[in-house]
Each structure stands twice: as structure tokens, then as C-alpha cells.
Design an enzyme around this catalytic site. Structure first.
Site, PDB file in Angstrom:
ATOM      1  N   THR A 186      41.827  35.763  37.888  1.00  0.00           N
ATOM      2  CA  THR A 186      43.298  35.741  38.216  1.00  0.00           C
ATOM      3  C   THR A 186      43.938  36.040  37.091  1.00  0.00           C
ATOM      4  O   THR A 186      43.608  36.579  36.085  1.00  0.00           O
ATOM      5  CB  THR A 186      43.310  33.823  37.973  1.00  0.00           C
ATOM      6  OG1 THR A 186      42.328  33.220  39.121  1.00  0.00           O
ATOM      7  CG2 THR A 186      44.661  33.416  38.657  1.00  0.00           C
ATOM      8  N   ASP A 198      36.415  28.854  47.780  1.00  0.00           N
ATOM      9  CA  ASP A 198      37.097  27.663  47.065  1.00  0.00           C
ATOM     10  C   ASP A 198      37.130  26.305  47.719  1.00  0.00           C
ATOM     11  O   ASP A 198      37.822  25.306  47.328  1.00  0.00           O
ATOM     12  CB  ASP A 198      38.553  27.933  46.522  1.00  0.00           C
ATOM     13  CG  ASP A 198      38.723  28.568  45.023  1.00  0.00           C
ATOM     14  OD1 ASP A 198      37.748  28.589  44.578  1.00  0.00           O
ATOM     15  OD2 ASP A 198      39.772  29.034  44.729  1.00  0.00           O
TER      16      ASP A 198
END
Length: 612
Positions: A421, A463
Site C-alpha cells: 500500500t 481481503d
């Protein structure tokens, strides 16, 4: 640390950069001009051959790729600041601010620039979250998290034997969620931007079309990822510029396919990605490779503005992301626990300090697993309860100062009574502030994408909770709130945060790091507020991580003493060492000198703060 006196160039380049020829283009991109005007130290201009400029600038940039982390990690500015994982992107953000743009404009330009310069996480094929505070102290957020395709279902990653297909979950084309980045940036600009959209996307187009100097940091990452993903066509050729080998440090890396995609986005905005040629090519790629995303999925996608999670900590207001990010709920809950426990009275980095942090984190992540998911599918999530100080007080009642708790995968309420990220932080001269975190999930996401489009798709479907009703000590969660469903947004740990004092931004902070993000942001805030650290000190200090399951305390191995480790083990903690946790990008306001200080984590080799 040096102060960035001239926002047109990073401080370590001041003595070497030629005069800017295009305000929208960073100095290191102006290689194709026939002549370049260079200012000598005596302010005398003279004309020199282009090849000599190129050679000199390349040498300087190679040096700076090694030195910028240490020399430019912490930068001061009186009016504005941009801190990101790539100093070229930070520079583009500041250029937009100097043109009269606001923090939202700079964030849009920085995000698109990172999609070119920081492809492991900067993206148009992923999604994320944005927290915005305006100059009046009003706060809102933009949710542009990816969605599950319409064809997705709760058991799509379970095989005939009832087992989770791990490779399918993270490495297959079916792991790709409907991207949200372009929609999120467009929504933020539509509501709060000042400058024309095209002007914000054009710098990224220039970067992709004209290229930029390959740094050592990006080259090392490229060598590693190409080796790991050699079977994936896009990644095998991604960094090669049509040649047989990866573009070398000091050479120019161009991305013509990505430039064309960005031109569509520049000219058509939201529709340049979610309909027309780009959407059709995405759908074609999915159909040919067994993916689920269709043109209809893309056309139905929309970003959402949501109210921020708000809490208070020792006289400061804390604003962060609401679900489907667990970041704000987790962060505020942990800060409330830390405040009640008076963490500031315990010596920093002591075994007692680390033990208490781990116990706070353990309880917060149990709540995360039990309750949180997409609010559009879980309207009854007890968010207000989870961020209340009364809940925090109930959670810490059974903390034993001498003994670690034991995480039980069957009891979410037992404590009652890679991954990649990137984050950047922005503040403008009027006091508007943005904290933005976005992601592809893994480093370089799925590694997949159409060579005609030039960008990488996420692998965010991993996720979701993959197996309904099954929670394991390994960390697999099976609660209903985050099960897969069509058009549902998967739970995230991204924690873009703005800490305010008297209605003004005081600390703008965020980090990559998967589930570790909430904890690294939490510890950085404690470092600044409780231990009076500078921005750079708070970012570089020891970080730990505990996420309830697996029941392991993760720590940065070079920053914890053997004695502290031994004491923690004697308390019952199981420890695991890692090189580093997170890669924080932050801005801190000094009310005495009325000065912003920006700092980038030294773990980000190309990161940098730029301000003026």
C-alpha cells in the site's frame, strides 16, 4: 535536516537542476529539449549542449537516489507540504499548490503521479481512502475501496473438498476487485478541487510518456518482482522498455501504454476509465483470462463520501476512515485505551510499554474481526460503541501487567470485563489537509494487466473472509460482516488520519503495511503526543504489531534490545522479528514557529517530503 527553500526542486538537487522549462513537469523530465538554460552559482545563464545536461542530471539523480532518504527525510515549510513514497510525485503535488491548487488538487496530481513512479502500490487499478479537512475544520472522507464483481459469491474460493484455494484467493485473475481509484479521485476533485481536472492528470501523462530516471530503489524492486512473477506476461516485460532487460538505474523508463490510458482519464474523467475503450479492454482481458469483472461492473462502480470516524485523545481531535476501513475504528479505540492506561507515564520502548501496546492491539483486532465490514451490507455494525471511551474502559479491565493474554479463536469477546500500500499527506497554504492511503493489496497487486493499458490490477478479493463461519488461530477469519457478496467492499486496515488541535490540522499521517497499518499509525501518534517526538523521530522509532490472531507479537529486530525481548517472553509473548513495519509519511505542525515539518520513512527508498 535541510529546509526546502525552493519548492520547484527537492533540496538535494538545488545546486544542479536546470531552470524549469514547464511548470507542470519536474526538472528531471526535461531531457528532450534541444537546449537548456542553466543558472550558475553566480546567477549567469549560459547555453550548453543537451547531452551534457542529461549526463549531469543523471549523475545527480543517481546520487540523490542514495542520499535523499537521509538528506531529505525531514523537510520544513511555512506554507505547504507534500510527503509521499516518491519524491517526484511529491514535487508534482507542490507544483500544483504553487499554481493555486488546493490540497485536494495536489492529492489528485500526486496520486496519478505515483501510479507512474511507484507501481508497486501507486495505482489506477486498485482503491483506497481519503480523509479531508478544510480550512474551517470540517472533515469528510472519500471511500474508493474496490468492490466484488457481480458474479462473486461467498464460497467462490472454496474447492470441492471444502478447503480454501489460497492461490486462487490471492494470485488468480478472480482475486481482482473492481478498481476504485479513478472514481475516488474524480469525486474528491468534483466536490472540493479548484484547478481543472486535466491540469491535474497531465503531469502523470508527461511522466509516463516522456519517462523518468530509473532509481536504484525502483530497480531493486523491479528485479525482485520480475523474478517472482516471471510467469506473468505483464510483469515479465513491465520494466523493459521493449528491450531484453530491465531498464537500468540512470536510464529513462517510459510507459507509453499507461500514458494513453491516463490520457483517456485526463480527457473524460471518471468515464475515461469506467466506460469507453479502457473499460472495454479491461472486460476483454477478464474474459480471456477467466476473470469476473465486466463492463457492467465498471459502469456500476461509484466512490462514496462518508462521515469521518472521530475521537479525542488528550485534548486533540482524531479523524480517520470509517468502515469498510477498520482503520478509524481500531485507531480511535486503541487511543482511548492508551489514554485511560496513561501510556505516557511508562518509559518509551520499555518492556512494560511494549506489553501494554500489544494487549491494547490484541483487543482492538478481536473487535475488528468480530464486527467490521462494508457498512452498506452491515447496517447494524456497533461502530459508535466500538469508538466509545466506555467500551475502551471495559476492554482493558482484565489486562495483566505481568502476563500476556491468550488469543482464543472461538471467543471474539474474551477480553470483556506484504502487502503493499502507499500513503501520502498534503497540507496547503490555507490549512486544507488531505491524508490519503491507496493500494493494490500485495506489492504489485495481482501482477496482471492488459499490456494495451499499461497498469497493474489489484488482488483485493483476498481481503474478504474466504470461508463462512471458520476462524482459525492462523489468522483466517470467518465472520459474516466481511464475507464475499456481489458489489460488496472488502474490509481494509488503511488508516489515513488527521489529528487536529483547535480545529486546525496538527498531524497528518498514514502508512502502508496491510493489517499492521492501524498499529503503526497508532504508535506514531503516541510518539508525537505522549513522547514529544519530532515527525521524523516518531516515524523511525520502534514499531510493534499484534493482530489478535495469530497470537504473535511482531517487532522490528534492530530496534528492540535483547533484554526487552527476554522480559516480554517471560510474560508469555511469542515474538517474531521483521526488518521493519510500515512506511509512514507524515506532516507535523509546529505552532511556535508556525511551520510544517514533513517526513518520509527511511524504508521508502524513493520517498520524500517537498514543501515551501
Amino acid at each position: 535536516m535541510p529546509t526546502c527553500l525552493n519548492a520547484s526542486t527537492p533540496p538535494c538537487l538545488h545546486a544542479y537542476m536546470p531552470t524549469r522549462l514547464h511548470a507542470s513537469t519536474p526538472p528531471c523530465l526535461n531531457f528532450e529539449k534541444k537546449n537548456v538554460s542553466l543558472m550558475s552559482k553566480f546567477n549567469m545563464k549560459f547555453r550548453i549542449n543537451t547531452t551534457r545536461v542529461i549526463a549531469r542530471v543523471k549523475r545527480v539523480l543517481l546520487v540523490c537516489s542514495c542520499l535523499c532518504t537521509s538528506l531529505c527525510a525531514q523537510v520544513d515549510g511555512k506554507q505547504c507540504m507534500v510527503v509521499s513514497s516518491n519524491i517526484l510525485a511529491s514535487q508534482i503535488g507542490v507544483d500544483i499548490l504553487k499554481k493555486g491548487g488546493n490540497a485536494i488538487d495536489a492529492s489528485v496530481a500526486t496520486a496519478f503521479a505515483l501510479a507512474v513512479t511507484h507501481p508497486e502500490a501507486g495505482n489506477i487499478g486498485g482503491g483506497g481512502f481519503l480523509v479531508f479537512m478544510n480550512d474551517k475544520g470540517d472533515v469528510s472522507t472519500i471511500d474508493f475501496r474496490e468492490k466484488a464483481p457481480l458474479a462473486a459469491h461467498s464460497r467462490m474460493f472454496i474447492d470441492r473438498d471444502g478447503k480454501v484455494m489460497e492461490d486462487e484467493l490471492h494470485k488468480s485473475v478472480r482475486a481482482i476487485g473492481v478498481p476504485g481509484t479513478v472514481a475516488g479521485l474524480y469525486l474528491a476533485h468534483s466536490k472540493y478541487g479548484k484547478l481543472p481536472w486535466k491540469e491535474l492528470v497531465q503531469p502523470a501523462v508527461n511522466l509516463a510518456k516522456n519517462g523518468f530516471v530509473m532509481s536504484w530503489g525502483l530497480y531493486k524492486a523491479a528485479v525482485k518482482i520480475v523474478k517472482q512473477r516471471s510467469a506473468v506476461p505483464l510483469m515479465r516485460n513491465y520494466f523493459k522498455n521493449g528491450k531484453d532487460e530491465i531498464t537500468k538505474p540512470g536510464d529513462i523508463w517510459k510507459q507509453p501504454a499507461l500514458a494513453k490510458t491516463l490520457e483517456h482519464i485526463r480527457d473524460k474523467g471518471h468515464d475515461g476509465f469506467y466506460s469507453g475503450p479502457v473499460a472495454e479492454e479491461i472486460a476483454k482481458f477478464m474474459e480471456w483470462n477467466g476473470g469476473l469483472i465486466t463492463v457492467k461492473d465498471l459502469q456500476k462502480y461509484s466512490a462514496i463520501e462518508r462521515p469521518a470516524i472521530h475521537g479525542s485523545y488528550r485534548g486533540y481531535d482524531v479523524y480517520s476512515m470509517p468502515p469498510p476501513s477498520s482503520g478509524g475504528v481500531g485507531l480511535v479505540g486503541m487511543l482511548h485505551m492508551a489514554e485511560i492506561l496513561r501510556i505516557d507515564t511508562i518509559a518509551f520502548n520499555s518492556a512494560s510499554y511494549i506489553h501494554l501496546l500489544a494487549e491494547i492491539m490484541r483487543r482492538s483486532y478481536a473487535d475488528r474481526a468480530a464486527y467490521l465490514g462494508d457498512p452498506d451490507f452491515n447496517p447494524d455494525m456497533p461502530v459508535e460503541k466500538l469508538i466509545s471511551k466506555s467500551h475502551a474502559k471495559s476492554r482493558i479491565q482484565n489486562i495483566d501487567l505481568d502476563k500476556a493474554s491468550v488469543s482464543d479463536s472461538a471467543k471474539f469477546d474474551q477480553f470483556d470485563g506484504g502487502d503493499n500500500t502507499t500513503h501520502f499527506s498534503v497540507v496547503d497554504k490555507d490549512g486544507n489537509a488531505v491524508s490519503l492511503t491507496y493500494t493494490l493489496e500485495y506489492s504489485y497487486g495481482s501482477g496482471m494487466g492488459s499490456e494495451k493499458l499499461g497498469f497493474i490490477f489489484n488482488n483485493e478479493m483476498g481481503d474478504f473472509n474466504p470461508e463462512p463461519g471458520v476462524t482459525k488461530t492462523t489468522g483466517q477469519i470467518g465472520t459474516r460482516a466481511n464475507l464475499i457478496a456481489p458489489e460488496k467492499r472488502m474490509l481494509s486496515s488503511m488508516t489515513p488520519t488527521i489529528v487536529a488541535k483547535d480545529g486546525k490540522p496538527y498531524l497528518i499521517i498514514g502508512s502502508p503495511g496491510g493489517r499492521t497499518i492501524i498499529n503503526t499509525v497508532f504508535q506514531s501518534i503516541i510518539g508525537v503526543i505522549d513522547y514529544k517526538m519530532s515527525m521524523g523521530q516518531a516515524i523511525e522509532s520502534l514499531k510493534i504489531h499484534h493482530q489478535w490472531l495469530p497470537d504473535i507479537l511482531v517487532y522490528e529486530k534492530h530496534l528492540m534490545s535483547p533484554d526487552t525481548k527476554a522480559i516480554l517472553e517471560s510474560k508469555g509473548h511469542r515474538l517474531r522479528a521483521v526488518d521493519n513495519l510500515g512506511s509512514l509519511m507524515g506532516i507535523l505542525y509546529d505552532p511556535v514557529f508556525q511551520l510544517y515539518t514533513g517526513a518520509s520513512d527511511s524504508s521508502s527508498p524513493d520517498g520524500g517530503a517537498v514543501g515551501y
